[in-house]
Design an enzyme around this catalytic site. Structure first.
Site, PDB file in Angstrom:
ATOM      1  N   GLU A 273       0.832  -1.218   0.000  1.00 12.74           N
ATOM      2  CA  GLU A 273       0.000   0.000   0.000  1.00 12.74           C
ATOM      3  C   GLU A 273       0.861   1.260   0.000  1.00 12.74           C
ATOM      4  O   GLU A 273       0.728   2.109   0.879  1.00 12.74           O
ATOM      5  CB  GLU A 273      -0.885   0.029   1.257  1.00 12.74           C
ATOM      6  CG  GLU A 273      -1.784  -1.174   1.456  1.00 12.74           C
ATOM      7  CD  GLU A 273      -2.449  -1.191   2.848  1.00 12.74           C
ATOM      8  OE1 GLU A 273      -2.040  -0.401   3.727  1.00 12.74           O
ATOM      9  OE2 GLU A 273      -3.369  -1.992   3.041  1.00 12.74           O
ATOM     10  N   PRO A 274       1.744   1.420  -0.974  1.00 10.71           N
ATOM     11  CA  PRO A 274       2.605   2.601  -0.954  1.00 10.71           C
ATOM     12  C   PRO A 274       1.837   3.877  -1.314  1.00 10.71           C
ATOM     13  O   PRO A 274       0.967   3.859  -2.185  1.00 10.71           O
ATOM     14  CB  PRO A 274       3.660   2.302  -2.021  1.00 10.71           C
ATOM     15  CG  PRO A 274       2.989   1.348  -2.961  1.00 10.71           C
ATOM     16  CD  PRO A 274       2.024   0.547  -2.131  1.00 10.71           C
ATOM     17  N   GLY A 275       2.150   4.946  -0.636  1.00  9.79           N
ATOM     18  CA  GLY A 275       1.577   6.250  -0.968  1.00  9.79           C
ATOM     19  C   GLY A 275       2.702   7.192  -1.345  1.00  9.79           C
ATOM     20  O   GLY A 275       3.000   7.427  -2.510  1.00  9.79           O
ATOM     21  N   ARG A 276       3.381   7.692  -0.310  1.00 11.46           N
ATOM     22  CA  ARG A 276       4.441   8.690  -0.497  1.00 11.46           C
ATOM     23  C   ARG A 276       5.449   8.319  -1.590  1.00 11.46           C
ATOM     24  O   ARG A 276       5.824   9.163  -2.410  1.00 11.46           O
ATOM     25  CB  ARG A 276       5.182   8.854   0.837  1.00 11.46           C
ATOM     26  CG  ARG A 276       6.168   9.999   0.868  1.00 11.46           C
ATOM     27  CD  ARG A 276       7.021   9.928   2.152  1.00 11.46           C
ATOM     28  NE  ARG A 276       6.230   9.707   3.333  1.00 11.46           N
ATOM     29  CZ  ARG A 276       5.708  10.681   4.093  1.00 11.46           C
ATOM     30  NH1 ARG A 276       5.960  11.936   3.811  1.00 11.46           N
ATOM     31  NH2 ARG A 276       4.983  10.392   5.156  1.00 11.46           N
ATOM     32  N   TYR A 316       4.881  18.725  10.961  1.00  8.99           N
ATOM     33  CA  TYR A 316       5.923  17.767  11.379  1.00  8.99           C
ATOM     34  C   TYR A 316       7.304  18.397  11.421  1.00  8.99           C
ATOM     35  O   TYR A 316       8.289  17.676  11.553  1.00  8.99           O
ATOM     36  CB  TYR A 316       6.023  16.599  10.371  1.00  8.99           C
ATOM     37  CG  TYR A 316       4.764  15.906   9.980  1.00  8.99           C
ATOM     38  CD1 TYR A 316       3.986  15.221  10.922  1.00  8.99           C
ATOM     39  CD2 TYR A 316       4.364  15.866   8.655  1.00  8.99           C
ATOM     40  CE1 TYR A 316       2.848  14.548  10.530  1.00  8.99           C
ATOM     41  CE2 TYR A 316       3.225  15.192   8.256  1.00  8.99           C
ATOM     42  CZ  TYR A 316       2.474  14.536   9.204  1.00  8.99           C
ATOM     43  OH  TYR A 316       1.358  13.861   8.814  1.00  8.99           O
ATOM     44  N   CYS A 342      -1.895  33.821   9.230  1.00 14.70           N
ATOM     45  CA  CYS A 342      -1.629  34.465  10.516  1.00 14.70           C
ATOM     46  C   CYS A 342      -1.346  33.440  11.604  1.00 14.70           C
ATOM     47  O   CYS A 342      -2.168  33.200  12.498  1.00 14.70           O
ATOM     48  CB  CYS A 342      -2.795  35.374  10.886  1.00 14.70           C
ATOM     49  SG  CYS A 342      -2.969  36.669   9.656  1.00 14.70           S
ATOM     50  N   TYR A 370       0.942  14.042   0.498  1.00 17.90           N
ATOM     51  CA  TYR A 370       0.499  14.749   1.690  1.00 17.90           C
ATOM     52  C   TYR A 370       0.670  16.261   1.532  1.00 17.90           C
ATOM     53  O   TYR A 370       0.987  16.972   2.478  1.00 17.90           O
ATOM     54  CB  TYR A 370       1.222  14.200   2.948  1.00 17.90           C
ATOM     55  CG  TYR A 370       1.087  12.694   3.052  1.00 17.90           C
ATOM     56  CD1 TYR A 370      -0.139  12.141   3.403  1.00 17.90           C
ATOM     57  CD2 TYR A 370       2.139  11.839   2.736  1.00 17.90           C
ATOM     58  CE1 TYR A 370      -0.298  10.759   3.457  1.00 17.90           C
ATOM     59  CE2 TYR A 370       1.988  10.458   2.785  1.00 17.90           C
ATOM     60  CZ  TYR A 370       0.765   9.925   3.147  1.00 17.90           C
ATOM     61  OH  TYR A 370       0.604   8.572   3.200  1.00 17.90           O
TER      62      TYR A 370
HETATM   63  C1  LIG Z   1      -0.942   6.105   5.172  1.00 10.14           C
HETATM   64  C2  LIG Z   1      -1.080   4.661   4.906  1.00 10.14           C
HETATM   65  C3  LIG Z   1      -0.390   4.073   3.852  1.00 10.14           C
HETATM   66  C4  LIG Z   1       0.583   4.824   2.983  1.00 10.14           C
HETATM   67  O1  LIG Z   1       1.746   5.208   3.664  1.00 10.14           O
HETATM   68  P1  LIG Z   1       2.956   5.851   2.891  1.00 10.14           P
HETATM   69  O2  LIG Z   1       3.936   6.144   3.947  1.00 10.14           O
HETATM   70  O3  LIG Z   1       2.465   7.082   2.225  1.00 10.14           O
HETATM   71  O4  LIG Z   1       3.468   4.842   1.909  1.00 10.14           O
HETATM   72  C5  LIG Z   1      -0.611   2.736   3.605  1.00 10.14           C
HETATM   73  N1  LIG Z   1      -1.472   2.010   4.363  1.00 10.14           N
HETATM   74  C6  LIG Z   1      -2.149   2.551   5.396  1.00 10.14           C
HETATM   75  C7  LIG Z   1      -3.069   1.715   6.190  1.00 10.14           C
HETATM   76  C8  LIG Z   1      -1.977   3.885   5.705  1.00 10.14           C
HETATM   77  O5  LIG Z   1      -2.637   4.414   6.741  1.00 10.14           O
END
Ligand SMILES: *Cc1c(COP(=O)(O)O)cnc(C)c1O
Length: 414
Positions: A273-276, A316, A342, A370
């Site tokens: 489940e990659p996002g970043r 962060y 502000c 993000y």
């Molecule tokens: C946020 C999240 C991701 C993605 O994380 P990254 O650090 O962006 O790869 C994958 N799975 C779950 C359950 C998340 O909450």
């Protein structure tokens, strides 16, 4: 900061000058590169060649429809955390049969929508959620496909706000409760046990914690098999880090190698489940310097992007490279790069050595993940425009919001 390249004294994304985008579409503006999105996805695909694996893009990191559509066309699945994200995936042409639904607070309506769409799996995060899902599935005359998200108690060695797999975390079920909960799930009539999931954190640079989590998850898979509960898939979440400044980031294949070694010879399908790591370095935030202010102690560059556009520095204390779009051959000065909001915490970068004049354009790098997804209307600031560059073409994939749109849903007393 791989997405932009300096050519003939001007920063480009693919074949397009960022300065031209600023003139055409205004600032602040998020700029994404289709080629960079594709390359990041292909790096995962290549690393997983020969494995039965599905890459489910974590929608929360960048939920723009065009970004989702690029991944859908490449055959990606999606990891969602809300009914809104499910609707986005479907609107963008994503395949519901490749959707996993994570999150600690799924509502009945969200469960119903996901059952109707026919998603691949619910990643269940508590006993109460299990009961609710069983009841909702029964009402719909369906069986809900489930995995438990377990908390393997592995320290991912990242920022505490983005560590999610420790015992103190609100996410997942305790590792030691997993067997009992799977037994409980087996006894419920409207559930279909499919797999197991975990996600230990974000911006991970060391591959060892992910491999350790895989080992712990496999131990559960084997213990469940011994009780006759056979799992078809293992979802090891996202979390691979990216380079924001000088972090030592492994290529996807090298980051995944220790985890894949642990999984070698297994028959279960692997989900990630990659996002970043799919979007972070495929996007930047283009902003213009409104004013230079020379204070007694510090110099400020007030830009037209702010914490409402990119919250990570304020939230962060995150670092984003900030580079001039057309660099000047002049002596650099240390600037606080701040927005107009502000709040003293409204900064994009601190103490950056830059040679600036008012009106200059800056690119805030590594802003594809993000960034827009966490933007807000704080200070009644319309959300930024978003464009996607594809070779030498620029597509508006998110129109700049207008002020009337911001308060259109509000009303005054009669
Ligand atoms: C946020 C999240 C991701 C993605 O994380 P990254 O650090 O962006 O790869 C994958 N799975 C779950 C359950 C998340 O909450």
């Amino acid at each position: 900061m791989s997405v932009a390249e300096l050519r003939n004294g001007a920063l480009h994304v693919e074949g397009v000058k960022l300065a031209d985008i600023a003139v055409q579409h205004g600032t602040p503006c998020y700029v994404y590169s289709r080629a960079a999105l594709g390359a990041a996805f292909e790096a995962y695909r290549a690393a997983l060649a020969g494995c039965d694996a599905t890459v489910c893009f974590a929608v929360k990191s960048n939920s723009n429809l065009a970004v989702l559509n690029v991944f859908a066309r490449l055959g990606a699945g999606f990891d969602i955390v809300s009914g809104g994200e499910l609707a986005r995936v479907l609107a963008a042409g994503g395949d519901a049969a490749k959707v996993v639904f994570s999150g600690v607070g799924k509502t009945r309506d969200e469960m119903r929508a996901a059952l109707d769409a026919g998603i691949f799996c619910f990643n269940v995060e508590s006993a109460s959620e299990l009961e609710r899902l069983n009841a909702v599935a029964g009402e719909c005359g369906k069986r809900a496909p489930i995995a438990f998200r377990v908390n393997p108690n592995v320290d991912p060695k990242t920022h505490p706000y983005i560590s999610t797999g420790l015992k103190t975390s609100k996410f997942g079920i305790p590792y030691d409760d997993a067997l009992a909960l799977y037994r409980q799930a087996r006894a419920l009539p409207h559930l279909d046990i499919r797999g197991i999931a975990c996600h230990i954190g974000s911006q991970l640079l060391d591959p060892a914690p992910a491999a350790e989590a895989a080992e712990k998850v496999l131990a559960l898979v084997d213990a469940l098999a011994a009780e006759g509960i056979a799992l078809a898939h293992i979802d090891l979440g996202g979390g691979m880090g990216i380079r924001y400044s000088d972090e030592n980031v492994l290529p996807a294949a090298d980051y995944l190698a220790p985890m894949l070694k642990v999984l070698a010879g297994r028959r279960e399908r692997l989900l990630l489940e990659p996002g970043r790591s799919l979007v972070g370095n495929a996007g930047l935030l283009l902003t213009r310097v409104e004013f230079l202010k020379h204070g007694e102690e510090k110099n400020f560059a007030v830009v037209d992007a702010a914490m409402n556009d990119l919250a990570r520095p304020a939230l962060y204390d995150a670092w984003h490279d900030i580079v001039p779009v057309v660099p000047r051959a002049a002596v650099a000065t240390a600037y606080e790069i701040v927005g107009p909001v502000c709040e003293s915490g409204d900064f994009l970068g601190r103490g950056r050595q830059l040679a600036l004049q008012e009106g200059d354009l800056l690119a805030v790098m590594s802003a594809g993940a993000y960034g827009m997804a966490m933007s807000s209307n704080y200070n009644t600031r319309p959300r930024a425009a978003e464009v996607m560059v594809d070779a030498d073409r620029v597509h508006v994939v998110g129109r700049r919001e207008t002020v009337p749109e911001i308060f259109a849903r509000e009303s005054i007393l009669p």
